[in-house]
Design a protein around this motif. Structure first.
Motif, PDB file in Angstrom:
ATOM      1  N   LYS A  15       0.837  -1.211   0.000  1.00 39.71           N
ATOM      2  CA  LYS A  15       0.000   0.000   0.000  1.00 39.71           C
ATOM      3  C   LYS A  15       0.865   1.252   0.000  1.00 39.71           C
ATOM      4  O   LYS A  15       0.558   2.224  -0.696  1.00 39.71           O
ATOM      5  N   VAL A  16       1.949   1.237   0.768  1.00 39.95           N
ATOM      6  CA  VAL A  16       2.865   2.387   0.761  1.00 39.95           C
ATOM      7  C   VAL A  16       3.500   2.527  -0.620  1.00 39.95           C
ATOM      8  O   VAL A  16       3.588   3.627  -1.174  1.00 39.95           O
ATOM      9  N   THR A  20       1.985   6.671  -7.192  1.00 43.62           N
ATOM     10  CA  THR A  20       0.969   7.573  -7.729  1.00 43.62           C
ATOM     11  C   THR A  20       0.873   8.884  -6.951  1.00 43.62           C
ATOM     12  O   THR A  20      -0.097   9.610  -7.107  1.00 43.62           O
ATOM     13  N   ALA A  21       1.869   9.168  -6.127  1.00 38.77           N
ATOM     14  CA  ALA A  21       1.834  10.387  -5.319  1.00 38.77           C
ATOM     15  C   ALA A  21       1.760  11.634  -6.198  1.00 38.77           C
ATOM     16  O   ALA A  21       1.049  12.581  -5.883  1.00 38.77           O
ATOM     17  N   ASN A  27       8.355  11.404  -7.479  1.00 41.55           N
ATOM     18  CA  ASN A  27       8.016  10.166  -6.778  1.00 41.55           C
ATOM     19  C   ASN A  27       9.275   9.477  -6.257  1.00 41.55           C
ATOM     20  O   ASN A  27       9.271   8.909  -5.164  1.00 41.55           O
ATOM     21  N   ALA A  62       2.275   1.472  -3.546  1.00 41.03           N
ATOM     22  CA  ALA A  62       1.261   1.921  -4.515  1.00 41.03           C
ATOM     23  C   ALA A  62       1.009   3.417  -4.368  1.00 41.03           C
ATOM     24  O   ALA A  62       0.866   4.137  -5.354  1.00 41.03           O
ATOM     25  N   TRP A  63       0.949   3.884  -3.112  1.00 34.81           N
ATOM     26  CA  TRP A  63       0.754   5.316  -2.885  1.00 34.81           C
ATOM     27  C   TRP A  63       1.940   6.098  -3.455  1.00 34.81           C
ATOM     28  O   TRP A  63       1.769   7.102  -4.135  1.00 34.81           O
ATOM     29  N   ASN A  64       3.155   5.615  -3.180  1.00 37.11           N
ATOM     30  CA  ASN A  64       4.353   6.315  -3.630  1.00 37.11           C
ATOM     31  C   ASN A  64       4.413   6.401  -5.155  1.00 37.11           C
ATOM     32  O   ASN A  64       4.796   7.425  -5.710  1.00 37.11           O
TER      33      ASN A  64
END
Length: 183
Positions: free
Chosen positions: A31-32, A38-39, A46, A34-36
């Motif tokens: 999850k971290v 698409t940040a 990124n 995936a967030w990173n």
């Protein structure tokens, strides 16, 4: 210092022996990640974010390895990976919007008019069912990882593979496939 290193090595060996085959989904770490990814829309920014928050990856990976994946191994559920209760708006093939809520054992689908359909999985019987307007009907029964038995109108069943060919066979058996011939 040497005694501390030996103790750490022994602890790691014990963990490796007792937790073998305890590979989980590493949901928190992913999850971290995936967030990173698409940040922002800029891959260089990124990457900068990745460098700045790299300790978070180590912490999340360790939490996954020692706690969350162990919970997932013994209970078959990862508390981080669960999407139960989350709702997404999805465009149907008919061009209408539907609210799809993930349940612990399936999905609840509501259309714009408020009509609701539930798709649920019975773990004991390995069946997927649909429930609408108070009526419940079994749609398919999982046979193994590669095949399922679909329920056809009229009470007949058909075993199909869980691949594109099986999907084609299921559509044809349900009358949803069409052949077009040209001359």
């Amino acid at each position: 210092m040497f005694k501390k290193s030996v103790k750490m090595f022994v602890c790691l060996c014990i963990a490796a022996i007792t937790l073998n085959s305890c590979i989980g989904s590493f949901s928190l770490f992913n999850k971290v990640l995936a967030w990173n990814k698409t940040a922002t829309d800029n891959k260089f920014i990124n990457e900068l974010i990745f460098i700045i928050i790299s300790p978070a990856y180590a912490i999340c990976g360790t939490a996954d390895l020692l706690v969350l994946n162990t919970i997932e191994f013994w209970s078959d559920e990862n508390p981080i990976a669960s999407n139960a209760g989350k709702t997404q708006n999805v465009m149907g093939s008919d061009g209408r919007m539907y609210a799809v809520t993930t349940l612990k054992d399936g999905y609840e689908i509501k259309d714009a008019d408020g009509k609701q359909v539930n798709f649920t999985f019975d773990e004991r019987q390995k069946t997927w069912s649909v429930e609408a307007e108070g009526e419940k009907q079994v749609l398919l029964k999982m046979k193994d990882n590669d095949t399922a038995e679909i329920m056809l109108p009229g009470g007949e069943t058909k075993e199909v593979s869980l691949n594109e060919q099986g999907m084609f066979e299921a559509r044809m058996a349900l009358g949803e496939g069409y052949y077009f011939a040209t001359r």
